[in-house]
Every structure is written in C-alpha cells, then in structure tokens.
Design a protein around this motif. Structure first.
Motif, PDB file in Angstrom:
ATOM      1  N   SER A  47      -9.667  -9.316   8.890  1.00 47.11           N
ATOM      2  CA  SER A  47     -11.005  -9.549   9.448  1.00 47.11           C
ATOM      3  C   SER A  47     -11.994  -9.967   8.358  1.00 47.11           C
ATOM      4  O   SER A  47     -13.037 -10.544   8.646  1.00 47.11           O
ATOM      5  N   LEU A  48     -11.659  -9.704   7.093  1.00 46.30           N
ATOM      6  CA  LEU A  48     -12.521 -10.140   5.986  1.00 46.30           C
ATOM      7  C   LEU A  48     -12.186 -11.560   5.531  1.00 46.30           C
ATOM      8  O   LEU A  48     -12.786 -12.079   4.602  1.00 46.30           O
ATOM      9  N   PRO A 107     -10.936   3.072   0.655  1.00 43.36           N
ATOM     10  CA  PRO A 107     -10.075   3.091  -0.532  1.00 43.36           C
ATOM     11  C   PRO A 107     -10.712   3.868  -1.681  1.00 43.36           C
ATOM     12  O   PRO A 107     -11.563   3.335  -2.381  1.00 43.36           O
ATOM     13  N   SER A 108     -10.312   5.107  -1.866  1.00 42.14           N
ATOM     14  CA  SER A 108     -10.947   5.936  -2.885  1.00 42.14           C
ATOM     15  C   SER A 108     -10.777   5.299  -4.266  1.00 42.14           C
ATOM     16  O   SER A 108      -9.776   4.655  -4.548  1.00 42.14           O
ATOM     17  N   GLY A 109     -11.804   5.449  -5.079  1.00 50.15           N
ATOM     18  CA  GLY A 109     -11.774   4.838  -6.404  1.00 50.15           C
ATOM     19  C   GLY A 109     -12.624   3.576  -6.460  1.00 50.15           C
ATOM     20  O   GLY A 109     -12.971   3.098  -7.530  1.00 50.15           O
ATOM     21  N   MET A 110     -12.958   3.017  -5.284  1.00 48.07           N
ATOM     22  CA  MET A 110     -13.769   1.795  -5.253  1.00 48.07           C
ATOM     23  C   MET A 110     -15.251   2.190  -5.170  1.00 48.07           C
ATOM     24  O   MET A 110     -15.605   3.175  -4.525  1.00 48.07           O
ATOM     25  N   VAL A 130      -8.661  -6.489  -2.019  1.00 44.16           N
ATOM     26  CA  VAL A 130      -9.112  -6.609  -0.630  1.00 44.16           C
ATOM     27  C   VAL A 130      -8.142  -5.870   0.290  1.00 44.16           C
ATOM     28  O   VAL A 130      -8.543  -5.153   1.206  1.00 44.16           O
ATOM     29  N   GLY A 186      -8.380   3.319 -13.352  1.00 39.86           N
ATOM     30  CA  GLY A 186      -8.916   3.277 -11.994  1.00 39.86           C
ATOM     31  C   GLY A 186      -8.080   2.421 -11.065  1.00 39.86           C
ATOM     32  O   GLY A 186      -7.016   1.930 -11.440  1.00 39.86           O
ATOM     33  N   THR A 187      -8.586   2.207  -9.842  1.00 39.68           N
ATOM     34  CA  THR A 187      -7.730   1.695  -8.776  1.00 39.68           C
ATOM     35  C   THR A 187      -7.796   0.184  -8.562  1.00 39.68           C
ATOM     36  O   THR A 187      -7.106  -0.335  -7.700  1.00 39.68           O
ATOM     37  N   ARG A 200       0.836  -1.198   0.000  1.00 41.11           N
ATOM     38  CA  ARG A 200       0.000   0.000   0.000  1.00 41.11           C
ATOM     39  C   ARG A 200       0.874   1.251   0.000  1.00 41.11           C
ATOM     40  O   ARG A 200       0.724   2.154   0.804  1.00 41.11           O
ATOM     41  N   GLU A 225      -8.033  -4.870   8.531  1.00 42.43           N
ATOM     42  CA  GLU A 225      -9.377  -5.072   7.998  1.00 42.43           C
ATOM     43  C   GLU A 225      -9.413  -6.236   7.016  1.00 42.43           C
ATOM     44  O   GLU A 225     -10.369  -7.014   7.000  1.00 42.43           O
ATOM     45  N   THR A 272     -15.543 -11.908   0.652  1.00 35.42           N
ATOM     46  CA  THR A 272     -14.229 -12.489   0.353  1.00 35.42           C
ATOM     47  C   THR A 272     -14.085 -13.913   0.896  1.00 35.42           C
ATOM     48  O   THR A 272     -13.597 -14.806   0.212  1.00 35.42           O
ATOM     49  N   SER A 319      -6.618  -3.288  -0.092  1.00 30.34           N
ATOM     50  CA  SER A 319      -6.677  -1.820  -0.146  1.00 30.34           C
ATOM     51  C   SER A 319      -7.366  -1.248   1.094  1.00 30.34           C
ATOM     52  O   SER A 319      -7.324  -0.048   1.314  1.00 30.34           O
ATOM     53  N   VAL A 320      -8.003  -2.089   1.914  1.00 29.52           N
ATOM     54  CA  VAL A 320      -8.565  -1.582   3.170  1.00 29.52           C
ATOM     55  C   VAL A 320      -7.602  -1.809   4.345  1.00 29.52           C
ATOM     56  O   VAL A 320      -7.990  -1.661   5.507  1.00 29.52           O
ATOM     57  N   GLY A 321      -6.363  -2.149   4.047  1.00 25.65           N
ATOM     58  CA  GLY A 321      -5.369  -2.286   5.108  1.00 25.65           C
ATOM     59  C   GLY A 321      -5.250  -3.707   5.623  1.00 25.65           C
ATOM     60  O   GLY A 321      -6.097  -4.551   5.361  1.00 25.65           O
ATOM     61  N   LEU A 348     -16.174  -7.355  11.649  1.00 21.13           N
ATOM     62  CA  LEU A 348     -15.700  -6.195  12.404  1.00 21.13           C
ATOM     63  C   LEU A 348     -16.079  -4.890  11.698  1.00 21.13           C
ATOM     64  O   LEU A 348     -15.917  -4.754  10.491  1.00 21.13           O
ATOM     65  N   PRO A 361     -14.565  -1.457  12.144  1.00 22.52           N
ATOM     66  CA  PRO A 361     -13.472  -0.842  12.892  1.00 22.52           C
ATOM     67  C   PRO A 361     -13.744   0.626  13.234  1.00 22.52           C
ATOM     68  O   PRO A 361     -14.611   1.259  12.638  1.00 22.52           O
ATOM     69  N   LEU A 385     -16.707  -6.743  -0.579  1.00 24.80           N
ATOM     70  CA  LEU A 385     -15.501  -7.242   0.097  1.00 24.80           C
ATOM     71  C   LEU A 385     -15.890  -8.173   1.239  1.00 24.80           C
ATOM     72  O   LEU A 385     -15.136  -9.077   1.602  1.00 24.80           O
ATOM     73  N   GLY A 386     -17.073  -7.940   1.794  1.00 35.10           N
ATOM     74  CA  GLY A 386     -17.559  -8.787   2.880  1.00 35.10           C
ATOM     75  C   GLY A 386     -17.745 -10.240   2.457  1.00 35.10           C
ATOM     76  O   GLY A 386     -17.840 -11.124   3.297  1.00 35.10           O
ATOM     77  N   ARG A 442     -20.692  -3.883   4.784  1.00 40.05           N
ATOM     78  CA  ARG A 442     -19.644  -4.869   4.515  1.00 40.05           C
ATOM     79  C   ARG A 442     -19.656  -5.952   5.590  1.00 40.05           C
ATOM     80  O   ARG A 442     -19.534  -7.146   5.293  1.00 40.05           O
ATOM     81  N   HIS A 454     -11.662   3.218  12.870  1.00 40.26           N
ATOM     82  CA  HIS A 454     -11.238   4.107  11.789  1.00 40.26           C
ATOM     83  C   HIS A 454     -11.072   3.297  10.506  1.00 40.26           C
ATOM     84  O   HIS A 454      -9.955   2.949  10.142  1.00 40.26           O
ATOM     85  N   PRO A 455     -12.173   2.978   9.827  1.00 36.19           N
ATOM     86  CA  PRO A 455     -12.039   2.160   8.626  1.00 36.19           C
ATOM     87  C   PRO A 455     -11.260   2.896   7.535  1.00 36.19           C
ATOM     88  O   PRO A 455     -11.371   4.119   7.414  1.00 36.19           O
ATOM     89  N   ILE A 456     -10.469   2.142   6.796  1.00 41.74           N
ATOM     90  CA  ILE A 456      -9.740   2.727   5.666  1.00 41.74           C
ATOM     91  C   ILE A 456     -10.675   2.726   4.464  1.00 41.74           C
ATOM     92  O   ILE A 456     -11.231   1.684   4.104  1.00 41.74           O
TER      93      ILE A 456
END
Lengths: 338, 257
Positions: free
Chosen positions: A232-233, B89-92, A222, A278-279, A88, A229, B103, A224-226, B81, B83, B100-101, B152, B85-87
C-alpha cells in the motif's frame, strides 16, 4: 549516530587485521613487517625482503585463500541479512530456500559418481552450483512463483525441497562408504582448495550479488511493516522479493560451489550487526558485508593453524567462535537496555 | 466529481462471497463510512479500494482512473491505507516511520529528498507528533501510535485515504481526537475518506454518509442521519436500537430485551 561510526571504524579495523593476519599467520613463520613491506613493494614503495619461496607461500597459497574468505564471508552475511528482511524471519539464513541441500546433492554426486582422480576438482563445484540453483528454482516453482503466495509459503516450499534433496544426498553418501570422508569434509566447508582461478571464477558473481543485496536495504526497511502495508506504500513487493532471492541465491551458490557449506555466518553476522547498530537494513547490510568478510578470514586463519598441519572444518570454527561472540553481545545489550 | 467509483465489486474466496456486487460513488472531499456487523465484508471492501486485495469482479477507480491499470507507485500516490492492525517495526523512529509514506515518491534507491522531508515535517506538526520524532515507534501509547500511522498515510499526499477501524483500542478521548483530526483534513484539505467503524454513534457524527453492509451487499446507502435512524440498521444488527438526541447529535443506544 556516533555509535554507528564507532562500529564502522572498529569493523574496518577488524577487517584490516584479519587481512594482514590471513597473510602473515601460518605454519611457515614470516614476520609481519616483512609481509607488509612486500605488500608495499608491489605498489612500488621500497624493496621486498622475502625469498621467492616465502613470496609464493604468501601470494599463491595464503592470499587467494584469504580473498576467497573475504568473498565468502561478505556474501553469506549479506545474503542472510537480506533474507531475514525479505522474509521478516530472524531464523532465515542464505540456505533457507534449498541452496545448501541442492549444492550438497550436486557435490556428493560429483564426488561419488564422477569421482576420483583429477576430474573431481572440476566437477564438484560445477555440479554443486547447478544443484544449488536447481534447488532454489524448484522452491520458487513449488512455492507458487511468489505470485499469489506469501513469504511463509516460499519458506515451507524451501523446507520441503531441502528435505527431499538432503535425503537423496544422504542415500548417495551412505551408498559409497569409500568417498564418505570426502563428502563429509566438503559438507562442513573449507577454503583449502582456493586458488586465484577459483577466486576469479566466483568473484564476478559475488561482487554483483553483494551490491544488489546492499542496494535492497531501503526496500527491506519498507518491508519491515509487512507485505500488505508495504504494497500500500507503493513497494513492488513481489519484484523486490524476486530480485533479492536471485541475487542471494546466485552469490551463495557461487560461494558454496568452491567452499562447501560454511554454516552459521549467514545467520549470525547480520544479528550481531543488528544488535550493534539497530534495525535499519540500510546500516545492517553494508556493515554485515565488512563484518562477515573479516569474521570469515579470522575463522579460516584459526581453522588452518590451530591443529596444523591438518585443518579444522571451517563450519566448526565459525560456530565455535561465532556463538560465544553472539551470546556476549546479546547479554551486554540486554544489560544496557535494562 | 466522484473521487472513488466502485462498480459491481465482488470478492470471493473459495465458495464464500465476502463482498457481493457493491456499487458506490464517493464524492471528493467527503467522508464515507462503511458500517455493518462483524463479517459483513467491510474490511474486504476497503482492502480492495486500498489496492492490497484483488477483486473477483468489478472495478475501483480513483479520480477516474482504474486502480488495476496503475503501477504500485501510482496507486500509492492516489490512495493511502490506515490498516486495522498496523505492524509497528520496533527500532524505527517516528520520523522514519512517517517518511515511509514517501516511498512512492523518492523511489527505492534514493533517500528522501528535501521536499519529502518537508512533507513529513508538516505532517508531524499537523498531528502534534513533533516531540516524538526521534522516539522508537514501539514506545508510543496507543493514541500516539494511531496518529503516527495516520501520519504515514497523510505523507503519501493522496486524495483518498482508506481507514479500517482506525479507533480500535483507543480510549474515548483519543477516539474523538483522532476523528476530529480526520474531519479537519477533510474540511481543510479536501481529502476523501473511506472508513470502516464499529461505533455507530461516532460513525453517524463524523461521516457525511453511511453505507450499511450485510453479507457483503449494500443494505442502505444514505446521509448519516437517515441511516442511523433507519429500520434497516436495527434489522441488520438483529437487535433493538434507540436513537437519542443529545445536544443535537444522534446517539445510538442498544436496548436490552
């Protein structure tokens, strides 16, 4: 969606142009139609009009070099893209964990000490490869094997290992003034030594590693959320990171061992593609493979023709062409976004 | 039957004990909120339950199975979870983010299948996110974003959801809306919630049970009304508190000395 289709179509067209250009353009002028005719004749369609000398120039000199360019460009671009995702970090490139420093040290040692005569061409790639893999392994061990460490620890370990190996490499290089030019040329990267032999040697590694990196796209989306997280997924973060590091390092080491340290492609191509499509890594990675391949062959064609019969270092051309392209796309995007 | 069993759980970092021998049983289909001052160990405790932090001692079991014995995927199918402070991801797109949930269900090399998409669609509808599905996640307001993060977690189709300060940064209306949505999931779908919350009034109004934590240890563990009106609450926070009845709900008010 349509935008992505257009980018893919243009990238593929660029690849076709780069491939034909890589075969046709050179100090010995051979017409495009005759080269294309010769390509078809190999498929059993029509007859070739090339002399045997021309045929040798194309198929024994330019073709292996072009193919090595394709492999190098796609590998470095996709490795850079996966590293940017898994760490990242937008500044990540394939050399992040010490591949370049290790390969540089191995190659310098080969050129300076094993040196001279016929032995160098065999020893240089071998020691460069060993150095590259050794360096990444050292980074992995120093960085806590990714078990209890996070991405930042690994990156810092890479910085430390790179700095150490580069200092030894610089010492070796300075201590043997006679071979300094050759070391320097190697460090700047070149496809000049390409033969079908070297292509055959690196192709299996590169093809497998490129495929593994591309397949990691979904996992990187996946991530991309760190790290926390994505864990946890249900993503096995450490395993994904290990797989990506092994594939990127192995493929990059293979390329570096035969082509030297070609800079800039690994960091800039994924960013250009990201700006265009795009990302999502599911798009960035496969398109980077094609874009990187085309870009590298294009750059190499410039490198070997513009000051013929001598050559520009490939690393110089990739940055010279790549930086303005990147700036233009960045500016256009910003204007569109506003 | 207990949905979440926490047994003798401790978390230590260096010489500091963040969570100190906590034992809790949380029944299925109930809402348990952990309260306590800053640094009481609330986040560390729920992070262990969510499986993103390792305990130094003790164990956590979900529906009778220890989370240590589960693979990442199995765990992600048992507990989700939200969280603190969830991250983002811009662009998604919002749809992709909620997806993503899934996965842990479709694996890493396959796209989301028909069933996964159906789950995501239903979650988007339940959380009133349908109109945002194609929006870039970075363009959402705080309230919309927090609903999306909850989406999610719901898409993980787990029996337990862990929420760490889910209403931080939201205005009053959006705080209430999100908590009402959660309450609905608990009542209608039998979801078990383990949350941390700073707002004692809201904590008391929505949770079935409150666990008061201080210096990592459980001070009080009882039904919400009892904890809100307890002596220990004021002592733990080190201040004077008054509980006022407003239309039948307890409101906790701090008193200036």
């Amino acid at each position: 969606m349509r935008r992505v289709a257009v980018v893919v179509a243009l990238t593929l067209a660029g690849l076709a142009m780069a491939v034909v250009g890589g075969l046709v353009i050179g100090p010995t002028p051979i017409g495009t139609t005759r080269v294309v005719g010769d390509m078809f004749s190999h498929l059993g369609l029509g007859h070739s009009t090339l002399t045997s000398l021309q045929s040798t120039i194309i198929w024994q000199l330019r073709a292996p070099r072009m193919v090595l360019g394709l492999l190098a460009g796609s590998m470095l671009a996709v490795a850079g893209g996966t590293y940017q995702g898994v760490f990242r970090n937008p500044l990540a490139d394939p050399y992040l964990l010490g591949v370049a420093a290790g390969a540089g040290l191995g190659a310098t040692f080969a050129i300076v000490h094993v040196g001279g005569g016929l032995s160098t061409p065999t020893w240089t790639p071998l020691l460069a490869f060993v150095g590259a893999i050794g360096a990444v392994t050292a980074t992995w061990l120093v960085g806590g094997r990714g078990l209890y460490s996070n991405a930042a620890t690994l990156i810092l370990a890479g910085v430390a290992v790179s700095a150490l190996l580069t200092s030894v490499q610089t010492y070796l290089q300075q201590s043997s003034l006679g071979s300094m030019t050759r070391v320097y040329i190697w460090l700047l990267g070149s496809l000049a030594s390409a033969t079908w032999g070297s292509v055959g040697l690196v192709a299996p590694y590169v093809v497998v590693c490129v495929l593994v990196c591309v397949a990691a796209g979904r996992a990187l989306d996946v991530m991309s959320v760190g790290e926390d997280e994505s864990r946890s997924l249900g993503l096995p973060v450490r395993r994904v990171r290990l797989i990506v590091i092994v594939a990127s390092s192995l493929g990059t080491a293979a390329i570096v061992s035969v082509a030297g340290l070609i800079g800039f492609v690994g960091i800039i191509v994924p960013h250009i593609v990201r700006l265009l499509v795009g990302t999502s890594y599911r798009r960035i990675l496969p398109i980077s493979v094609v874009f990187g391949a085309a870009f590298m062959v294009f750059a190499d064609t410039i490198a070997r023709t513009i000051v013929a019969p001598s050559e520009l270092p490939l690393g110089v051309v990739t940055a010279l062409v790549g930086a303005p392209v990147f700036v233009v796309i960045l500016t256009l995007r910003r204007r569109v976004a506003m | 039957m207990s949905s979440v069993e926490i047994r003798g759980l401790s978390v230590r970092v260096g010489a500091k004990t963040l969570v100190d021998d906590v034992t809790l049983d949380i029944e299925a289909g109930t809402w348990c909120t952990i309260i306590g001052p800053n640094g009481a160990g609330k986040t560390s405790l729920v992070e262990v339950v969510a499986g993103i932090r390792t305990a130094s001692d003790g164990s956590v079991a979900i529906s009778g199975r220890s989370i240590d014995k589960m693979s990442e995927r199995e765990r992600a199918r048992s507990v989700a979870l939200v969280p603190q402070h969830p991250i983002v991801p811009s662009g998604m797109s919002v749809f992709d983010y909620v997806a993503l949930g899934r996965t842990a269900y479709h694996g890493l090399f396959r796209s989301a299948g028909v069933n996964d998409r159906r789950v995501v669609e239903s979650v988007l509808e339940r959380l009133y996110l349908g109109e945002f599905r194609e929006r870039d996640v970075a363009t959402l307001s705080g309230g919309e974003r927090q609903r999306m993060v909850l989406g999610r977690a719901l898409a993980q189709s787990t029996t337990v959801i862990v929420l760490d300060e889910p209403i931080t940064g939201l205005d009053l209306r959006h705080q209430m809306e999100l908590l009402e949505l959660l309450k609905k999931e608990v009542l209608e779908c039998g979801l078990t919630l383990v949350a941390t919350l700073h707002d004692l009034t809201l904590a008391g109004q929505f949770a079935d049970r409150l666990v008061l934590l201080d210096h990592g240890a459980v001070v009080l563990d009882d039904d919400s009304a009892s904890v809100v009106r307890s002596e220990e609450l004021a002592q733990t926070y080190g201040m004077k508190l008054r509980v006022v009845d407003v239309d039948g709900s307890d409101v906790v008010v701090p008193v200036r000395r």
